[in-house]
Scaffold this active site. Structure first.
Site, PDB file in Angstrom:
ATOM      1  N   SER A   1     -13.484  56.105  14.368  1.00 48.96           N
ATOM      2  CA  SER A   1     -13.391  57.458  14.301  1.00 48.96           C
ATOM      3  C   SER A   1     -11.697  57.659  14.923  1.00 48.96           C
ATOM      4  CB  SER A   1     -14.220  58.452  15.396  1.00 48.96           C
ATOM      5  OG  SER A   1     -15.644  58.189  14.895  1.00 48.96           O
TER       6      SER A   1
HETATM    7  N1  SAH Z   1     -18.212  55.189  17.156  1.00 48.75           N
HETATM    8  C1  SAH Z   1     -18.040  53.888  16.156  1.00 48.75           C
HETATM    9  C2  SAH Z   1     -18.654  53.991  14.705  1.00 48.75           C
HETATM   10  C3  SAH Z   1     -18.377  55.322  13.793  1.00 48.75           C
HETATM   11  S1  SAH Z   1     -18.882  55.177  12.329  1.00 48.75           S
HETATM   12  C4  SAH Z   1     -16.170  53.700  16.203  1.00 48.75           C
HETATM   13  O1  SAH Z   1     -15.671  54.629  16.232  1.00 48.75           O
HETATM   14  O2  SAH Z   1     -15.796  52.540  16.014  1.00 48.75           O
HETATM   15  C5  SAH Z   1     -20.727  55.372  12.589  1.00 48.75           C
HETATM   16  C6  SAH Z   1     -21.608  54.062  12.931  1.00 48.75           C
HETATM   17  O3  SAH Z   1     -22.900  54.450  13.090  1.00 48.75           O
HETATM   18  C7  SAH Z   1     -21.386  52.942  11.988  1.00 48.75           C
HETATM   19  O4  SAH Z   1     -21.096  51.802  12.454  1.00 48.75           O
HETATM   20  C8  SAH Z   1     -22.832  52.982  11.430  1.00 48.75           C
HETATM   21  O5  SAH Z   1     -23.058  51.598  11.082  1.00 48.75           O
HETATM   22  C9  SAH Z   1     -23.703  53.489  12.395  1.00 48.75           C
HETATM   23  N2  SAH Z   1     -24.902  54.062  12.238  1.00 48.75           N
HETATM   24  C10 SAH Z   1     -25.580  54.876  11.194  1.00 48.75           C
HETATM   25  N3  SAH Z   1     -26.817  55.043  11.329  1.00 48.75           N
HETATM   26  C11 SAH Z   1     -27.243  54.269  12.437  1.00 48.75           C
HETATM   27  C12 SAH Z   1     -28.852  53.999  12.795  1.00 48.75           C
HETATM   28  N4  SAH Z   1     -29.598  54.618  12.429  1.00 48.75           N
HETATM   29  N5  SAH Z   1     -28.635  53.034  13.898  1.00 48.75           N
HETATM   30  C13 SAH Z   1     -27.648  52.350  14.272  1.00 48.75           C
HETATM   31  N6  SAH Z   1     -26.430  52.794  14.149  1.00 48.75           N
HETATM   32  C14 SAH Z   1     -26.140  53.666  12.891  1.00 48.75           C
END
Ligand code: SAH
Length: 279
Positions: free
Chosen positions: A114
């Site tokens: 993000s």
């Molecule tokens: N907040 C993090 C990543 C944001 S992107 C940062 O800023 O680095 C959203 C993340 O959610 C991704 O890494 C994706 O793999 C994860 N995600 C999406 N659905 C998910 C689920 N059901 N369980 C666990 N992770 C999930």
């Protein structure tokens, strides 16, 4: 190398919509000219440029990123400023990307880190639930940047759990944290990162004072509500195309109060197969 840092003068009106635009996923993270171009178009040219170091890690880069977030009112808390300055975003973004530019960046697997203003916004909203000794859950922990910020805030007496369903991202987040000022918290076990379906939360260390969800859900997953401590707070983007960042407070009697913070754009909280298949 010198490059430009972009910040939006109307950050709440424009910036928060761009925490994770899906169209950026298809592009290589080193394509900063594209990012500049697309942000320019999205924002109607209402941004300005500031000189900054481009890639790798840079202490002046971190400092001016935080200074700019303070100047535009995204950060008002000293603790949030200190933590975002202490944990170097440059260690968490793909090599060659513009770590301190206020934009999301692709991290592979159809996910993004993000934008700094989204991390700052969520830290601000959760600050009171991230006091030393408290417990936090970060669902969709991705690069581990925000999970690491949480860990620095709750300290060695607290407990922070990050959960992501992509094993490669969890491995990467552990490596990122190991290079950072949060490494000792990982080693001592007050911070841990796990592979799992975050929609189920992480029961082992529940209940949590703070729950952050880093991907947009179509509805609030019940296990997350169950794992929120009375008196605790959850921040979660809700919606599909049109999304809103919801702040959910669980009162001491277990009742729930919800308010909308802002419009946002996150990748979906979904199944691993759907994410890897491109939604
Ligand atoms: N907040 C993090 C990543 C944001 S992107 C940062 O800023 O680095 C959203 C993340 O959610 C991704 O890494 C994706 O793999 C994860 N995600 C999406 N659905 C998910 C689920 N059901 N369980 C666990 N992770 C999930």
């Amino acid at each position: 190398m010198r490059a430009q840092v972009l910040l939006f003068p109307t950050i709440t009106a424009y910036g928060r919509l761009y925490c994770a635009p899906r169209r950026l996923h298809r592009y290589n993270s080193s394509s900063s000219p594209f990012l500049n171009l697309s942000l320019s178009r999205f924002s109607g040219g209402l941004f300005f440029h500031m000189e900054q170091f481009q890639s790798g890690t840079s202490s002046s880069g971190k400092k001016s990123m935080v200074e700019n977030l303070k100047r535009y009112g995204v950060i008002s808390s000293k603790r949030v400023a200190q933590v975002m300055e202490a944990l170097d975003r440059g260690l968490f973004v793909p090599v060659g990307s513009s770590a301190y530019v206020d934009t999301p960046l692709p991290i592979g697997y159809n996910a993004t880190i993000s934008a700094p203003h989204m991390h700052a916004t969520c830290l601000q909203l959760l600050e009171d639930k991230l006091k030393p000794g408290m417990r936090a859950l970060d669902v969709g922990s991705g690069t581990g940047y925000l999970t690491g910020c949480f860990a620095l805030m709750v300290g060695a007496e607290g407990r922070v759990v990050g959960v992501d369903h992509i094993p490669e991202l969890v491995d990467m987040s552990i490596k990122n944290i190991e290079k950072s000022v949060a490494a000792s918290l990982l080693k001592k076990g007050s911070l841990s990162l796990h592979v799992g379906d975050g929609r189920k939360g992480w029961q082992e260390f529940a209940p949590y004072d703070a729950i952050h969800v880093g991907a947009a859900a179509s509805e609030i997953p019940q296990p997350l509500l169950d794992q929120l401590k009375p008196g605790g707070r959850m921040v979660i983007p809700l919606g599909t195309y049109f999304q809103e960042l919801k702040v959910i407070d669980k009162n001491k009697d277990g009742s729930i109060k919800v308010h909308t913070e802002t419009s946002v754009r996150y990748v979906p909280l979904t199944s691993r197969d759907e994410q890897l298949g491109g939604f």
